[in-house]
Design a protein around this motif. Structure first.
Motif, PDB file in Angstrom:
ATOM      1  N   LEU A   5      34.878 -21.953  19.779  1.00 43.78           N
ATOM      2  CA  LEU A   5      35.252 -23.175  18.674  1.00 43.78           C
ATOM      3  C   LEU A   5      33.912 -23.703  18.249  1.00 43.78           C
ATOM      4  O   LEU A   5      33.447 -24.287  19.068  1.00 43.78           O
ATOM      5  N   GLY A   6      33.413 -23.715  17.085  1.00 41.92           N
ATOM      6  CA  GLY A   6      32.232 -24.107  16.527  1.00 41.92           C
ATOM      7  C   GLY A   6      32.533 -25.223  15.586  1.00 41.92           C
ATOM      8  O   GLY A   6      33.232 -25.015  14.589  1.00 41.92           O
ATOM      9  N   ILE A   7      32.095 -26.520  15.737  1.00 43.78           N
ATOM     10  CA  ILE A   7      32.100 -27.452  14.790  1.00 43.78           C
ATOM     11  C   ILE A   7      30.573 -28.029  14.487  1.00 43.78           C
ATOM     12  O   ILE A   7      29.798 -28.247  15.406  1.00 43.78           O
ATOM     13  N   PHE A   8      30.493 -27.781  13.041  1.00 40.98           N
ATOM     14  CA  PHE A   8      29.178 -28.159  12.532  1.00 40.98           C
ATOM     15  C   PHE A   8      29.338 -29.182  11.443  1.00 40.98           C
ATOM     16  O   PHE A   8      30.068 -29.525  10.806  1.00 40.98           O
ATOM     17  N   ALA A   9      28.017 -29.972  11.383  1.00 43.02           N
ATOM     18  CA  ALA A   9      28.088 -30.953  10.434  1.00 43.02           C
ATOM     19  C   ALA A   9      26.737 -30.711   9.703  1.00 43.02           C
ATOM     20  O   ALA A   9      25.667 -30.853  10.394  1.00 43.02           O
ATOM     21  N   ASN A  10      26.601 -30.627   8.527  1.00 43.26           N
ATOM     22  CA  ASN A  10      25.381 -30.601   7.655  1.00 43.26           C
ATOM     23  C   ASN A  10      25.406 -31.650   6.894  1.00 43.26           C
ATOM     24  O   ASN A  10      26.110 -32.089   5.938  1.00 43.26           O
ATOM     25  N   LEU A  11      24.355 -32.502   7.048  1.00 45.32           N
ATOM     26  CA  LEU A  11      24.282 -33.796   6.142  1.00 45.32           C
ATOM     27  C   LEU A  11      23.069 -34.099   5.491  1.00 45.32           C
ATOM     28  O   LEU A  11      21.996 -33.535   5.884  1.00 45.32           O
ATOM     29  N   ARG A  12      23.234 -34.993   4.306  1.00 46.08           N
ATOM     30  CA  ARG A  12      22.277 -35.247   3.442  1.00 46.08           C
ATOM     31  C   ARG A  12      22.259 -36.736   3.212  1.00 46.08           C
ATOM     32  O   ARG A  12      23.376 -37.033   2.489  1.00 46.08           O
ATOM     33  N   LEU A  13      21.406 -37.537   3.408  1.00 47.95           N
ATOM     34  CA  LEU A  13      21.417 -38.976   3.551  1.00 47.95           C
ATOM     35  C   LEU A  13      20.536 -39.327   2.354  1.00 47.95           C
ATOM     36  O   LEU A  13      19.082 -38.830   2.498  1.00 47.95           O
ATOM     37  N   LEU A  14      21.174 -40.157   1.509  1.00 42.45           N
ATOM     38  CA  LEU A  14      19.987 -40.454   0.429  1.00 42.45           C
ATOM     39  C   LEU A  14      19.971 -42.094   0.370  1.00 42.45           C
ATOM     40  O   LEU A  14      20.908 -42.665   0.522  1.00 42.45           O
ATOM     41  N   ARG A  59      33.346 -36.575  13.781  1.00 42.18           N
ATOM     42  CA  ARG A  59      32.690 -38.098  13.475  1.00 42.18           C
ATOM     43  C   ARG A  59      31.980 -38.345  14.324  1.00 42.18           C
ATOM     44  O   ARG A  59      30.886 -38.980  13.920  1.00 42.18           O
ATOM     45  N   LYS A  60      31.794 -37.970  15.647  1.00 47.08           N
ATOM     46  CA  LYS A  60      30.704 -38.367  16.575  1.00 47.08           C
ATOM     47  C   LYS A  60      29.382 -37.392  16.277  1.00 47.08           C
ATOM     48  O   LYS A  60      28.469 -38.099  16.289  1.00 47.08           O
ATOM     49  N   LEU A  61      29.493 -36.045  15.757  1.00 46.00           N
ATOM     50  CA  LEU A  61      28.354 -35.501  15.202  1.00 46.00           C
ATOM     51  C   LEU A  61      27.540 -36.204  14.092  1.00 46.00           C
ATOM     52  O   LEU A  61      26.392 -36.418  14.021  1.00 46.00           O
ATOM     53  N   THR A  62      28.643 -36.762  13.147  1.00 46.35           N
ATOM     54  CA  THR A  62      28.167 -37.393  12.020  1.00 46.35           C
ATOM     55  C   THR A  62      27.404 -38.816  12.228  1.00 46.35           C
ATOM     56  O   THR A  62      26.431 -38.854  11.620  1.00 46.35           O
ATOM     57  N   LEU A  63      28.190 -39.433  12.936  1.00 49.26           N
ATOM     58  CA  LEU A  63      27.512 -40.717  13.275  1.00 49.26           C
ATOM     59  C   LEU A  63      26.242 -40.728  14.072  1.00 49.26           C
ATOM     60  O   LEU A  63      25.252 -41.477  13.808  1.00 49.26           O
ATOM     61  N   ASP A  64      26.164 -39.754  14.888  1.00 47.63           N
ATOM     62  CA  ASP A  64      25.047 -39.672  15.842  1.00 47.63           C
ATOM     63  C   ASP A  64      23.805 -39.113  14.901  1.00 47.63           C
ATOM     64  O   ASP A  64      22.776 -39.698  14.911  1.00 47.63           O
ATOM     65  N   GLN A  65      23.996 -38.265  14.031  1.00 51.79           N
ATOM     66  CA  GLN A  65      23.002 -37.740  13.043  1.00 51.79           C
ATOM     67  C   GLN A  65      22.558 -39.037  12.192  1.00 51.79           C
ATOM     68  O   GLN A  65      21.259 -39.130  11.692  1.00 51.79           O
TER      69      GLN A  65
END
Length: 86
Positions: A5-14, A59-65
């Motif tokens: 099971l792969g869980i991924f987050a791609n983020l763009r912060l502006l 949520r953890k991946l997102t907040l950590d990033q």
């Protein structure tokens, strides 16, 4: 049966200057985890963890990033002094 099971987050912060209606800084990042799962009753890795567990990990991946990206984003913004000279 086993699966992954792969869980991924791609983020763009502006960082946006609302008054001038423009983007003044941007940071991008990707992160993810892959888990070996063996608990799925129907051999579907997606079913091995509850929706709450998957959401908590995302949520953890997102907040950590975001925590990692925010200082770089703020450092990349033009200073108020240099913006006033433009």
């Amino acid at each position: 049966d086993k699966g992954f099971l792969g869980i991924f987050a791609n983020l763009r912060l502006l960082l946006v200057d609302v008054g001038e209606r423009r983007i003044v800084a941007e940071q991008m990042a990707s992160d993810g985890v892959v888990r070996l799962v063996t608990r799925a009753d129907n051999a579907d890795p997606w079913e091995a963890e509850s929706n709450e567990q998957k959401l908590a990990l995302l949520r953890k991946l997102t907040l950590d990033q975001i925590e990692s990206m925010l200082p770089r984003l703020m450092a990349a913004r033009p200073s108020a002094r240099s913006s006033a000279m433009l």
